[in-house]
Design a protein around this motif. Sequence first.
Motif, PDB file in Angstrom:
ATOM      1  N   ASN A  57       0.741  -1.141  -0.114  1.00 57.43           N
ATOM      2  CA  ASN A  57       0.075   0.049  -0.030  1.00 57.43           C
ATOM      3  C   ASN A  57       0.833   1.303   0.010  1.00 57.43           C
ATOM      4  O   ASN A  57       0.762   2.289  -0.688  1.00 57.43           O
ATOM      5  CB  ASN A  57      -0.938   0.042   1.406  1.00 57.43           C
ATOM      6  CG  ASN A  57      -2.248   0.463   0.963  1.00 57.43           C
ATOM      7  OD1 ASN A  57      -2.762   0.323  -0.108  1.00 57.43           O
ATOM      8  ND2 ASN A  57      -2.654   1.576   1.825  1.00 57.43           N
ATOM      9  N   MET A  58       2.034   1.279   0.848  1.00 57.96           N
ATOM     10  CA  MET A  58       2.754   2.464   1.027  1.00 57.96           C
ATOM     11  C   MET A  58       3.645   2.875  -0.273  1.00 57.96           C
ATOM     12  O   MET A  58       3.758   3.870  -0.849  1.00 57.96           O
ATOM     13  CB  MET A  58       3.878   2.555   2.075  1.00 57.96           C
ATOM     14  CG  MET A  58       4.667   1.399   1.891  1.00 57.96           C
ATOM     15  SD  MET A  58       6.040   1.608   3.233  1.00 57.96           S
ATOM     16  CE  MET A  58       5.330   0.738   4.689  1.00 57.96           C
ATOM     17  N   ASN A  59       3.823   1.570  -1.183  1.00 56.06           N
ATOM     18  CA  ASN A  59       4.445   1.905  -2.374  1.00 56.06           C
ATOM     19  C   ASN A  59       3.884   2.250  -3.092  1.00 56.06           C
ATOM     20  O   ASN A  59       4.154   3.235  -4.173  1.00 56.06           O
ATOM     21  CB  ASN A  59       5.201   0.322  -2.766  1.00 56.06           C
ATOM     22  CG  ASN A  59       6.728   0.165  -2.251  1.00 56.06           C
ATOM     23  OD1 ASN A  59       7.621   0.578  -2.862  1.00 56.06           O
ATOM     24  ND2 ASN A  59       6.720  -0.593  -1.079  1.00 56.06           N
ATOM     25  N   ALA A  60       2.234   1.968  -3.386  1.00 57.54           N
ATOM     26  CA  ALA A  60       1.309   2.655  -4.216  1.00 57.54           C
ATOM     27  C   ALA A  60       1.082   4.126  -4.046  1.00 57.54           C
ATOM     28  O   ALA A  60       1.249   4.789  -4.802  1.00 57.54           O
ATOM     29  CB  ALA A  60      -0.051   1.935  -3.936  1.00 57.54           C
ATOM     30  N   PHE A  61       1.217   4.609  -2.913  1.00 56.28           N
ATOM     31  CA  PHE A  61       1.288   6.011  -2.510  1.00 56.28           C
ATOM     32  C   PHE A  61       2.202   6.481  -2.791  1.00 56.28           C
ATOM     33  O   PHE A  61       2.306   7.662  -3.442  1.00 56.28           O
ATOM     34  CB  PHE A  61       1.117   6.029  -0.783  1.00 56.28           C
ATOM     35  CG  PHE A  61      -0.503   5.939  -0.441  1.00 56.28           C
ATOM     36  CD1 PHE A  61      -1.583   5.668  -1.224  1.00 56.28           C
ATOM     37  CD2 PHE A  61      -0.349   5.124   0.752  1.00 56.28           C
ATOM     38  CE1 PHE A  61      -2.692   5.059  -0.749  1.00 56.28           C
ATOM     39  CE2 PHE A  61      -1.832   4.834   1.512  1.00 56.28           C
ATOM     40  CZ  PHE A  61      -2.927   4.765   0.611  1.00 56.28           C
ATOM     41  N   TYR A  62       3.668   6.192  -2.603  1.00 53.06           N
ATOM     42  CA  TYR A  62       4.702   6.540  -2.980  1.00 53.06           C
ATOM     43  C   TYR A  62       5.028   6.930  -4.470  1.00 53.06           C
ATOM     44  O   TYR A  62       5.351   8.026  -5.063  1.00 53.06           O
ATOM     45  CB  TYR A  62       5.881   5.874  -2.610  1.00 53.06           C
ATOM     46  CG  TYR A  62       7.331   6.215  -3.188  1.00 53.06           C
ATOM     47  CD1 TYR A  62       7.971   7.268  -2.365  1.00 53.06           C
ATOM     48  CD2 TYR A  62       7.826   5.689  -4.182  1.00 53.06           C
ATOM     49  CE1 TYR A  62       8.992   7.671  -2.654  1.00 53.06           C
ATOM     50  CE2 TYR A  62       9.383   6.288  -4.675  1.00 53.06           C
ATOM     51  CZ  TYR A  62       9.704   7.264  -3.807  1.00 53.06           C
ATOM     52  OH  TYR A  62      11.126   7.545  -4.055  1.00 53.06           O
ATOM     53  N   CYS A  63       4.293   5.834  -5.235  1.00 59.06           N
ATOM     54  CA  CYS A  63       4.505   5.997  -6.680  1.00 59.06           C
ATOM     55  C   CYS A  63       3.476   7.040  -7.243  1.00 59.06           C
ATOM     56  O   CYS A  63       3.792   7.865  -8.185  1.00 59.06           O
ATOM     57  CB  CYS A  63       4.028   4.534  -7.259  1.00 59.06           C
ATOM     58  SG  CYS A  63       5.054   3.439  -7.306  1.00 59.06           S
ATOM     59  N   TYR A  64       2.304   7.054  -6.588  1.00 58.93           N
ATOM     60  CA  TYR A  64       1.302   8.202  -6.766  1.00 58.93           C
ATOM     61  C   TYR A  64       2.009   9.728  -6.577  1.00 58.93           C
ATOM     62  O   TYR A  64       1.540  10.514  -7.481  1.00 58.93           O
ATOM     63  CB  TYR A  64      -0.028   8.008  -6.167  1.00 58.93           C
ATOM     64  CG  TYR A  64      -1.036   9.157  -6.306  1.00 58.93           C
ATOM     65  CD1 TYR A  64      -2.023   8.882  -7.480  1.00 58.93           C
ATOM     66  CD2 TYR A  64      -1.173  10.186  -5.259  1.00 58.93           C
ATOM     67  CE1 TYR A  64      -2.838   9.976  -7.600  1.00 58.93           C
ATOM     68  CE2 TYR A  64      -2.069  11.155  -5.887  1.00 58.93           C
ATOM     69  CZ  TYR A  64      -2.873  10.948  -6.653  1.00 58.93           C
ATOM     70  OH  TYR A  64      -3.883  12.139  -6.958  1.00 58.93           O
ATOM     71  N   LEU A  65       2.688   9.772  -5.419  1.00 55.05           N
ATOM     72  CA  LEU A  65       3.195  11.051  -5.120  1.00 55.05           C
ATOM     73  C   LEU A  65       4.211  11.524  -5.903  1.00 55.05           C
ATOM     74  O   LEU A  65       4.536  12.796  -6.199  1.00 55.05           O
ATOM     75  CB  LEU A  65       3.589  10.983  -3.584  1.00 55.05           C
ATOM     76  CG  LEU A  65       2.344  11.025  -2.646  1.00 55.05           C
ATOM     77  CD1 LEU A  65       2.980  10.868  -1.287  1.00 55.05           C
ATOM     78  CD2 LEU A  65       1.454  12.208  -2.629  1.00 55.05           C
ATOM     79  N   THR A 119       1.304   3.215  -9.408  1.00 50.69           N
ATOM     80  CA  THR A 119       0.454   3.177  -8.558  1.00 50.69           C
ATOM     81  C   THR A 119      -0.497   2.099  -8.798  1.00 50.69           C
ATOM     82  O   THR A 119      -1.048   1.371  -7.840  1.00 50.69           O
ATOM     83  CB  THR A 119      -0.127   4.583  -8.802  1.00 50.69           C
ATOM     84  OG1 THR A 119       0.494   5.483  -8.204  1.00 50.69           O
ATOM     85  CG2 THR A 119      -1.091   4.616  -7.413  1.00 50.69           C
ATOM     86  N   ASN A 120      -0.968   2.063 -10.026  1.00 52.52           N
ATOM     87  CA  ASN A 120      -2.122   0.897 -10.342  1.00 52.52           C
ATOM     88  C   ASN A 120      -1.447  -0.323 -10.122  1.00 52.52           C
ATOM     89  O   ASN A 120      -2.121  -1.335  -9.730  1.00 52.52           O
ATOM     90  CB  ASN A 120      -2.440   1.115 -11.872  1.00 52.52           C
ATOM     91  CG  ASN A 120      -3.508   0.291 -12.111  1.00 52.52           C
ATOM     92  OD1 ASN A 120      -3.270  -0.406 -13.241  1.00 52.52           O
ATOM     93  ND2 ASN A 120      -4.672   0.334 -11.759  1.00 52.52           N
ATOM     94  N   GLN A 121      -0.262  -0.734 -10.533  1.00 53.58           N
ATOM     95  CA  GLN A 121       0.498  -2.134 -10.138  1.00 53.58           C
ATOM     96  C   GLN A 121       0.524  -2.441  -8.809  1.00 53.58           C
ATOM     97  O   GLN A 121       0.197  -3.523  -8.486  1.00 53.58           O
ATOM     98  CB  GLN A 121       1.753  -2.176 -10.955  1.00 53.58           C
ATOM     99  CG  GLN A 121       1.687  -2.245 -12.550  1.00 53.58           C
ATOM    100  CD  GLN A 121       0.736  -3.414 -13.107  1.00 53.58           C
ATOM    101  OE1 GLN A 121       0.900  -4.690 -12.679  1.00 53.58           O
ATOM    102  NE2 GLN A 121      -0.210  -2.794 -14.084  1.00 53.58           N
ATOM    103  N   TYR A 122       0.906  -1.392  -7.902  1.00 57.31           N
ATOM    104  CA  TYR A 122       0.836  -1.882  -6.641  1.00 57.31           C
ATOM    105  C   TYR A 122      -0.534  -2.075  -5.927  1.00 57.31           C
ATOM    106  O   TYR A 122      -0.732  -3.039  -5.252  1.00 57.31           O
ATOM    107  CB  TYR A 122       1.704  -0.773  -5.743  1.00 57.31           C
ATOM    108  CG  TYR A 122       3.021  -1.011  -5.712  1.00 57.31           C
ATOM    109  CD1 TYR A 122       3.557  -2.013  -5.009  1.00 57.31           C
ATOM    110  CD2 TYR A 122       4.031  -0.230  -6.492  1.00 57.31           C
ATOM    111  CE1 TYR A 122       5.033  -2.327  -4.954  1.00 57.31           C
ATOM    112  CE2 TYR A 122       5.303  -0.416  -6.627  1.00 57.31           C
ATOM    113  CZ  TYR A 122       5.994  -1.433  -5.653  1.00 57.31           C
ATOM    114  OH  TYR A 122       7.403  -1.758  -5.644  1.00 57.31           O
ATOM    115  N   PHE A 123      -1.581  -1.178  -6.051  1.00 56.21           N
ATOM    116  CA  PHE A 123      -3.065  -1.253  -5.876  1.00 56.21           C
ATOM    117  C   PHE A 123      -3.497  -2.698  -6.414  1.00 56.21           C
ATOM    118  O   PHE A 123      -4.277  -3.232  -5.517  1.00 56.21           O
ATOM    119  CB  PHE A 123      -3.708  -0.231  -6.383  1.00 56.21           C
ATOM    120  CG  PHE A 123      -3.632   1.115  -5.425  1.00 56.21           C
ATOM    121  CD1 PHE A 123      -3.563   0.726  -3.901  1.00 56.21           C
ATOM    122  CD2 PHE A 123      -3.609   2.467  -5.806  1.00 56.21           C
ATOM    123  CE1 PHE A 123      -3.373   2.079  -3.024  1.00 56.21           C
ATOM    124  CE2 PHE A 123      -3.398   3.488  -5.183  1.00 56.21           C
ATOM    125  CZ  PHE A 123      -3.427   3.184  -3.465  1.00 56.21           C
TER     126      PHE A 123
END
Length: 500
Positions: free
Chosen positions: A229-237, A244-248
């Motif tokens: 989840n945190m990696n998804a947020f990091y990619c988004y930011l 982001t999409n791949q991590y989510f």
Amino acid sequence: MAVSTDLYHLIKSLSKSEKRYLSLNVSEDERKKNYWKIFEVIESMGDEYDENIIIERFKGQTFTKQLHTTKNYLFNSILKQLRSFRESNSIEYKVYNRVKEIKILIDKGLFKPAESMLKKVKQLAGQYSMTEMLWTIIKLEVELVLEKHQKNMVVDVAKLYEEGRDIIDLLKEENLFMEMDHKLFIHFRKGNFGKKEMLGELFKTFKDEPKFHHSADSASFYPAYLQLNMNAFYCYLNRDFEGTNQYFKKVVALWRKNDHMINLNPRKYKVCLNNYLQSSARVRNYENFEESIKEIETIPDSSFNQEGETFQMTSQLYLLYYLNTSQFKKIKAKLSEISKGLDKYEKKVNPATRKVICYNIMTFCFVTEDYKEIAQWIERILENKDKVREDIMIATYIINLIVTWELDKTGYANNVHEQTKQKLKKIRKPLKFEKCALRNLKRIINLANKQDLPLLLQKFIKELHSMPDEVKKTYAFEETELWLQARIQNRPLLQILDDK
């Protein structure tokens, strides 16, 4: 003295199944008590709590003189019933209650049943990633070994404390992951993507911690979930929306692989599924999109508050999907349902989401040139004075200016333009596209010779096309460009959209 509304909000938050449970489990004698008499009166109240209704309904009865005491008694009685309801429906409550029962058995010297129950509850807590309860259970196991005075006491206690150290390490890891996840989430929620000066120190902490980047193979579900989840947020930011999409996507896959965790925390799974679908829409990935929205809808809600959350999630997702796939008839069919839902869940839908939902519907009305329907959605956005999603507020003012010009028969558009300029200044300094739109719309509105309109429209769209790609992501840019192309070609907006 201020009147407490806690009881009102508690009653209004009850789900249908909770109300059914109360009606079945409150005895007839208890219903005759003063505190239960006021339950139905409060339940029937509208959007605001009005204590005078209770006082008038029970006029002359002595308990109304100490109404705060009666209300407090009812509040605690409802909580007691809800505890019983949750105990029969929640794994967490079952584990907590078993632990309490085991303590009672140990205190009474009934070690054999206590030991049997400990094994079962420990297995259950481990299965559902209840790490903090595992530490409590370890301590109970140590206590039981010491109370029994068994032969291998020293060895058994040493093994338990070694296991306890592993649990504490897991708790530390979970705490580390949760802290970083929440810090990134706060910026994700605020939409602070691309702001490296603001996020530099946080990004450095994230990059310097190796545990945040290893494959999600934790011994417990939650650290593995938090890491993805945190990696998804990091990619988004960092504006890496594909990442982001791949991590989510991995987050959702992890939940589905551990479907027993969905039963434990269905609300959290809904949020994760919503995050995945939102990120999918951003990268135009609509595989199984509508089916996943329906999955969110089919997961039961446990309160009125959660019903509101589900409504705002699914409304937003349906609009995104139907808009981006040009399924306009389906949007039209949903407008009444969404409008009623926004009113029903007015206090539950957060202001930012409300603006996004209304903006998407406004966009639909704009591209279908339904200027009669668009008025109420523009009004819904602009009447909301919460200082959230100011980008949407400004974009709405620009769309409203275009619509006013389209409908203007009296020269009123010039007044609206001046009002818009003043209102935008109060919100924030206009961005490059917004300045361009205001400047060119002013020229169009003040145009004396209508034969010069095509030339002005061409200059306007040429200026838009010369802007950097980053500027083209500004809200209302695409809608304005689409409108200009339609007017230049003298064709409906929908036809221009279909060509794309």
